[in-house]
Structures are given as structure tokens and as C-alpha cells.
Enzyme design. Structure first.
Site, PDB file in Angstrom:
ATOM      1  N   GLU A  52       0.823  -1.210   0.000  1.00  0.00           N
ATOM      2  CA  GLU A  52       0.000   0.000   0.000  1.00  0.00           C
ATOM      3  C   GLU A  52       0.857   1.261   0.000  1.00  0.00           C
ATOM      4  O   GLU A  52       0.465   2.293  -0.550  1.00  0.00           O
ATOM      5  CB  GLU A  52      -0.957   0.014   1.194  1.00  0.00           C
ATOM      6  N   PHE A 114     -11.543  -8.321  13.162  1.00  0.00           N
ATOM      7  CA  PHE A 114     -10.400  -8.682  12.317  1.00  0.00           C
ATOM      8  C   PHE A 114     -10.101  -7.559  11.316  1.00  0.00           C
ATOM      9  O   PHE A 114     -10.986  -7.083  10.628  1.00  0.00           O
ATOM     10  CB  PHE A 114     -10.698  -9.991  11.571  1.00  0.00           C
ATOM     11  N   GLN A 115      -8.864  -7.159  11.253  1.00  0.00           N
ATOM     12  CA  GLN A 115      -8.396  -6.081  10.383  1.00  0.00           C
ATOM     13  C   GLN A 115      -9.129  -4.761  10.615  1.00  0.00           C
ATOM     14  O   GLN A 115      -9.355  -3.990   9.695  1.00  0.00           O
ATOM     15  CB  GLN A 115      -8.465  -6.496   8.906  1.00  0.00           C
ATOM     16  N   LYS A 164     -17.848  -1.775   5.165  1.00  0.00           N
ATOM     17  CA  LYS A 164     -18.210  -2.791   4.176  1.00  0.00           C
ATOM     18  C   LYS A 164     -19.724  -2.798   3.922  1.00  0.00           C
ATOM     19  O   LYS A 164     -20.165  -2.968   2.779  1.00  0.00           O
ATOM     20  CB  LYS A 164     -17.735  -4.163   4.654  1.00  0.00           C
ATOM     21  N   MET A 477      24.181   9.768   3.072  1.00  0.00           N
ATOM     22  CA  MET A 477      24.016  11.057   3.740  1.00  0.00           C
ATOM     23  C   MET A 477      24.270  10.945   5.235  1.00  0.00           C
ATOM     24  O   MET A 477      24.903  11.803   5.837  1.00  0.00           O
ATOM     25  CB  MET A 477      22.616  11.619   3.454  1.00  0.00           C
TER      26      MET A 477
END
Lengths: 562, 198
Positions: A52, A114-115, A164, A477
């Protein structure tokens, strides 16, 4: 009226808002949306990234080169939290995005389902606006606001979380674009008085300097800026994100500002009697010690975001407006002028910088290739016409210093947040945003490994990005700072890297490796000539330093040449 | 090579003072969080907070009291004003507003009946009110400033333990002539939604 699902409504919104490309990654809570997308494959081009974070950086790259709103999809929980770095990056670099995340069904909110993650709470400080849709009837209102807010005023990322059940729900759907929100005033009314005051300062200054920020690119004011500079005769210097707003070969362009910028514009900041800052926010990498910044100068700040005015630097005249609008209004009040002596002082500084640094960088006897040489060659071989996407670190500063941009919206880099791993996904987004232009990603060996999985995305969709991997087997760096400020204590900056050629090969990407200086030009030519994606690994000097340098917290006057 | 302290940032000792913010917002869930994040990010502590609906439907008012330097609080107000769902944030110093807090004191009835506490202290000296008298406890209410409600607390405490004491956040009205309803109407009229380049 026929009822449609919430997910179908989302697809219709995207089409009506002119979205063509979406970057995303599916998962449980966003499956109804992906199912609706299946029917829209002729209108909406979805790119499946491999993470993502890759999706959101790609959307950023897409937006930065095209000026359009970048769109990405992610599922709930980890899908959504993986967007956070990109949101923070887009927020600080003012990139318009609309991110749509799936969420667990509304009756499970707050149950540690869940999630489930509280993405609205988590993303609050890193979005321009966010909202959760639990009722599909709200889709039209909230989505139209999302696109309006993301793109208007000072742009920024918006996150919309949709449960959902709202994706499944059947609704009667009509869509109207949002044109006004009473609590949101993206385009401040121009104060004509401030224009008058600013023009007085400009017309009476002896040593003025224009500081060009990304606001010029975001408001498409490149032409107006040139008119303003040419009429007034005032030299222009650019911030990191302002680069490419003006051609680097324009006669009034005097260079790059900030920590690793050019010698002239930094040192002259404290000799100027007037600084005209346009669409920039006086980042600490530009100002150094603010108490010793612009010490002889009056300051005019043209800035659309009122909260940026007087935030870091106290200004004498604030023009709280869109950059293009301000410049158009300012131009008629500006006297035609030229500053021959003042301009020649910048030339002298350029000579000093050339003799002390650039000459040595480009004509050295060492066997090893310097990053500088690579960028210099690319710049010459592409006539400064390519889109350059950089990651974060030494290579980023060198690319910003040595690539001579000649076309606007060509410098895509993570400026404010400094996100390593930005370049590879951003470059694939940039190529999709400007398919006809050459897109060259310049990445270090550290940064590429943070999002290296996106090589698969590039490969799957045949995205013709040219990748130049500058490999010094160091986090360069940080190593440079360790050398300069931490007594050469190289604490965890050296890396044992994989065989990048084998990796590219594994992903099905044409590749090459060059270690020998004599073969460098040919290898770059090969990369440029190739029609599809190409990865060129350039093994560069292990301990190269980027100079000039304004030490963090020091005054711009104390810019170091060695 | 000169080694300048890279991490030394100057911390200015600016004078800190009490400020009251009055923020008009759309009535939207999550906005409280959005506003407090702005203080939290600068490590500023909110001394008092009151959120309530206004006389205008759908509009809420946050009244926030903080101690801060002027420089810092102006930046905070600018940042709050930038939030999409904030209609306007106003910053006031003490002399620009009228303000009150309310405090409730729960005392045992037994203690309360000792001596002439009611008459002398509660009513005459502090102008407090008796809200409720029950068999075992009594509720007293006082409005005023934090200093005033604290003084009454301290005095009552001398007579024995107060069972419970609560103090509300500050509510404040400004001395300006602005009318909230009209102000919002004006806000709706401003043509700053689109870029008009002439």
C-alpha cells in the site's frame, strides 16, 4: 430510479471526477469496491502495486507530474495503516490525493474486529481532511467534498474510510460536484493594498531576490513568474520543491536554495535587501538559523495558506493569495528594471562554486565514478527535458544540484518528509501520469531496498521507467554526517547489498551494471534508448560528500564549500 | 573542522499568559480530537475545555483556555482555523471577554448544619446557591472565576471534608459586537470557494 450499490456509486464518482488511474491493493474490507471495479475496467485503469505504501507514493508521483488528484485504494487495518507514510508525505508536500480505505462493517466498529484499525483517528494529523462513510446515502456528499478539498487551495491528501456494509447497501444515487463549503475558504480574497505595498518595496529595492517554491508549480504560474522576473529584472532562486518551475538555463535563474543548494543564492540571501518568497514555506533546510536569515532584507511572502505566513519568518508584506493570481495582479505595478551589478555578483559566486567544487567533481583523476558525473551526464544527454524522480539522501541533493531542468513539473522528490523508498513507486506513477515523457528514477542503494517490491508492478504493467541505482554500499548522507559531525563513527551505515542485477532479472526487468568510468556514457545511452523499463546500477565512489553545505542550525552565510 | 552543535535549537523564554480561544465549528464527530492534536503536537496543555452547541443549528462552540506565549498561540489559532470543519477561531486575552465557570460542592448535611456556615459564608460572602438538600448530603453551586470557586472550596474545607467538588470548563463571551448568526451568514457569502483570476 434504479438503486445501485454503494460500491457502484463510488465507481461513478471516480468517473465523474475524471479519474483515470487508481493505485491500490485489495483486501477483505474493500472487496465490494474491487468487485464493482471489475465492471469499470474500460474506464478506470487500476494498478496493483505490491504494497500500500507503493500505491500511495505512485499516486503522489502521478499527481505531481500531471496536476491531477491521485487516487488510491487500500483495505482496512494494515492496508490502511500502510498508507500513513504516504499521507504524511503528501500532506507536507501539498499533494492532492483521495485515498479510499475499506473498513469493517459498521456494527463491528470499535470491537477490535479482524483487520479493524481506527484509521480516521490515526490519519487525522496527516490528512487535509478525512471522513468515514457508514451510510451509503452519504457517498455523494462526502466523496464530492473529498475531491474538492484535496485539489483546492493548498492541495493535500484526503482519506475516506467506507464500511463494508455501506459498500454493499443499495441506494438511489445522484452526483453533484462540490463547489463550496461554508467552513472552508481555499482561495483568500486578494488584498489590493498588499499588492500596492509589495510593488513599492519591489520598485525601490537595490538587491532583490525571488525565492521560488512549489506553489508556483501548483498554481501553474510558471509563465507569470517568468514575466514578473523578466520585467522586474529580479534574479530567481528555487527551493527543492520549486525546482523545474523555471528553466535552469533562464538568464535570471541563479540556483538552488538551502542546505546543499548553490553558493550564490544562499550567501546572497543575507546580502539581499528584499526577498520575494512565492509559494514556499521557509523550511529549516532553506533558512538555516532563522535569526540570521535575510538579515538585511525586507520580506514579501506570497502564500495561499494563511497559517504559513509569519510562521517561521516574520514578513513585511504578506500577500495571502494563490501565486498565479498574486503575480498577475502584481505585474502591472512593477517597473521595468535591471540589476546588472547584483546579477553579476551571483555570477561571481557561481565561479567560486565551480572552481572549488564542481570542477573537481566533474574532472577528477580517480578511478571511481562520482554521483555528480552520472547526474551531469544524464542532464546533458536528456537536455534537461526528463522527469527526474529522486529518493532521499546524497543522490537526491546531487540530482537537485546537477540536473538542469528545462521543463516544469519535472522534479519529483520527497521534500518535507524525506521519505526513503519514495522514488521507485513515485516514478511508476509519474510515468503513468506523463506516458510520453522520459521518467528517470534516481535512487540510492538504501532507498531502493525500502520499496524494491514495486519492480514487480513496473514489470507487470510494462511501465517504461528508467531506473538509475547509485550504489555506494552506504547510507551515504548519514555517513557524511557521521564523518563531519560524529568523528567518523560509521554507526550502522554500511550495507552488504544483494546482487541488484539478479534481482532486476528476477522481476523481468532489463538491467546493466557499470563500474568503469569509460563505459558510463554508453551505459546511460543504452538505458535511454531502451523502450521499456531498465535498471542501471552504477557503482559509485564509496565516500563521496555533498558540498556546499549549510550545517544544520547554522546561518546560510556560513555555507561551507569544503 | 568547526563542530557546531547540530541539535542545539534555541528555546526562547517568551512570556506565558492565559489565553481564551473561542472556536465555532460544524457539529462533526472527531473534531475535538482534531483540535486537541494541534495542542498536543506542540506539547501544550489545555487548562480548561468546554464544548457545546450554539444558538445556530449545527454549529458548536469550543471554549479553550491555555497558558502560552502570544507567538505560539497565534500559530495554534491559525492552525485551528485551517481545519476544514472549523468555521472560525477567535483568540482573546483576559480583558477582551466576560467569562464564568461553575462549581458544585457536595457536603455532608451534618457538617453543613454546624454553626452559621450557610448564612455567613456560602450565601453572603460568596453568593453561592443551595441546589439540593438531602438527608445525608447537600449540593451547593457557585459561579465565578477559578479563583473565586477555589476560595470557597478552601473555606468549606476548614469545616471538615467536602465529599465531592467539581468545576466546569470556562464559558466566555467576547466584548465584540459580533452576532454569531450574522457572522455565519456573512461567512457563507464570502466568495473564496473558487479562484477568480482577472
Amino acid at each position: 430510479m434504479k438503486k445501485i450499490s454503494g460500491s457502484d456509486a463510488i465507481m461513478q464518482v471516480l468517473v465523474k471526477e475524471g479519474v483515470q488511474t487508481i493505485f491500490g491493493y485489495p483486501g477483505g474490507a474493500i472487496m465490494p469496491i474491487y468487485d464493482a471495479l471489475y465492471n469499470y475496467s474500460d474506464k478506470l485503469n487500476h494498478i496493483l502495486t505490491r504494497h500500500e505504501q507503493g500505491a500511495i507514493h505512485a499516486a503522489q508521483g502521478y499527481s505531481r507530474v500531471s496536476g491531477k488528484v491521485g487516487v488510491c485504494f487500500a483495505t482496512s487495518g494494515p492496508g490502511a495503516t500502510n498508507l500513513i507514510t504516504g499521507l504524511a508525505d503528501a500532506q507536507i508536500d501539498s499533494t492532492p490525493l483521495v485515498c479510499i480505505t475499506g473498513q469493517v462493517p459498521s456494527h463491528l466498529l470499535g470491537t477490535d474486529a479482524f483487520q479493524e484499525s481506527d484509521i480516521i483517528g490515526i490519519s487525522m494529523p496527516v490528512t487535509k481532511w478525512n471522513n468515514q462513510i457508514t451510510n451509503a446515502d452519504k457517498i455523494s456528499e462526502i466523496m464530492s467534498k473529498a475531491f474538492y478539498i484535496a485539489a483546492s487551495g493548498r492541495p493535500g491528501p484526503v482519506l475516506i474510510d467506507i464500511t463494508k456494509d455501506a459498500q454493499f447497501a443499495k441506494i438511489k444515487f445522484t452526483y453533484k460536484k462540490c463547489e463550496k463549503i461554508r467552513s472552508y475558504h481555499p482561495y483568500p480574497i486578494l488584498n489590493k493594498d498588499s499588492i500596492k505595498k509589495a510593488s513599492d518595496l519591489i520598485n525601490n529595492s537595490k538587491k532583490p531576490l525571488i525565492l521560488v517554491g512549489q506553489g508556483v508549480l501548483l498554481s501553474n504560474a510558471e509563465k507569470e513568474l517568468i514575466q514578473f522576473s523578466e520585467k522586474s529584472g529580479i534574479p530567481m532562486a528555487s527551493t527543492l520543491l520549486g525546482l523545474s518551475a523555471i528553466s535552469c538555463i533562464h538568464k535570471n535563474y541563479v540556483g538552488f536554495l538551502g542546505m546543499h543548494g548553490n553558493y550564490g543564492p544562499n550567501i546572497k540571501t543575507n546580502e539581499a535587501d528584499l526577498l520575494i518568497a512565492i509559494g514556499m514555506r521557509f523550511d529549516d533546510r532553506v533558512t538555516g538559523d532563522t535569526s540570521k536569515y535575510g538579515i538585511n532584507a525586507k520580506i514579501i511572502h506570497i502564500e495561499i495558506d494563511q497559517s504559513e505566513i509569519n510562521k517561521i519568518i516574520k514578513v513585511d508584506v504578506a500577500i495571502n493569495a494563490d501565486a498565479k493570481q498574486a503575480l498577475i495582479n502584481l505585474l502591472p505595478f512593477i517597473n521595468k528594471n535591471e540589476y546588472k551589478n547584483w546579477m553579476s555578483e551571483f555570477k561571481k559566486c557561481d565561479e567560486i562554486e565551480f572552481n572549488k567544487i564542481i570542477k573537481k567533481e566533474l574532472n577528477h583523476d580517480g578511478k571511481e565514478i562520482k554521483m555528480t558525473e552520472v547526474i551531469h551526464l544524464i542532464s546533458e544527454m536528456t537536455d534537461g527535458k526528463s522527469i527526474i524522480v529522486t529518493d532521499v539522501g546524497q543522490h537526491q541533493m546531487i540530482a537537485s544540484r546537477y540536473y538542469k531542468f528545462t521543463k516544469p513539473k519535472s522534479n519529483i522528490t520527497s521534500g518535507g518528509l524525506g521519505t526513503m523508498g519514495f522514488a521507485l513507486p513515485a516514478s511508476l506513477g509519474a510515468k503513468l501520469g506523463q506516458p510520453k515523457r522520459e521518467v528517470i528514477a534516481i535512487i540510492g542503494d538504501g532507498g531502493i531496498q525500502m520499496t524494491i517490491q514495486e519492480l514487480a508492478t513496473i514489470s507487470q504493467y510494462n511501465i517504461g521507467v528508467k531506473i538509475i541505482l547509485l550504489n555506494n554500499n552506504f547510507l551515504g548522507m548519514v555517513r557524511q554526517w557521521q564523518e563531519l559531525f560524529f568523528e567518523n563513527r560509521y554507526s550502522f551505515t554500511e550495507m552488504k547489498n544483494p546482487d541488484f542485477q539478479k534481482i532486476a532479472e528476477g522481476y523481468g526487468i532489463k538491467n546493466n551494471k557499470v563500474e568503469n568510468k569509460s563505459k558510463l556514457k554508453k551505459s546511460i545511452q543504452k538505458l535511454l534508448d531502451y523502450k521499456n523499463a531498465y535498471l542501471l546500477e552504477v557503482v559509485v565512489e564509496k565516500e563521496e560528500n555533498v558540498f556546499p553545505m549549510v550545517t544544520s542550525g547554522d546561518s546560510v552565510s556560513n555555507i561551507r564549500l569544503e | 573542522m568547526k563542530k557546531k552543535g547540530i541539535y542545539q535549537f534555541k528555546r526562547s523564554k517568551k512570556e506565558s499568559k492565559e489565553y481564551t480561544l473561542s472556536v465555532l465549528t460544524e457539529n462533526k464527530a472527531g473534531l475535538l480530537n482534531h483540535i486537541t492534536i494541534i495542542f498536543n503536537r506542540r506539547k501544550m496543555n489545555i487548562d480548561s475545555l468546554n464544548v457545546s452547541s450554539t444558538e445556530v443549528k449545527g454549529v458548536s462552540r469550543f471554549t479553550i483556555v491555555v497558558n502560552s506565549s502570544k507567538e505560539k498561540i497565534i500559530k495554534v489559532v491559525n492552525h485551528i482555523n485551517k481545519l476544514i470543519d472549523v468555521l472560525a477561531a477567535f483568540l482573546y486575552e483576559e480583558d477582551e471577554i466576560y467569562y464564568q465557570e461553575i462549581a458544585l460542592y457536595k457536603l455532608s448535611t451534618k457538617m453543613f448544619l454546624k454553626g452559621d456556615l450557610v448564612e455567613k459564608i456560602i450565601i453572603r460572602k460568596y453568593g453561592a446557591k443551595i441546589l439540593k438538600i438531602e438527608e445525608d448530603h447537600i449540593i451547593i453551586q457557585k459561579t465565578g472565576t477559578k479563583v473565586g470557586t477555589q476560595k470557597l472550596y478552601d473555606e468549606l474545607e476548614k469545616f471538615g471534608s467536602i465529599l465531592e467538588f467539581v468545576r466546569s470548563g470556562r464559558v466566555a463571551v467576547s466584548k465584540s459586537k459580533r452576532k454569531t448568526k450574522n457572522f455565519i451568514k456573512e461567512l457563507e457569502k464570502i466568495k473564496s470557494n473558487k479562484l477568480n483570476i482577472k
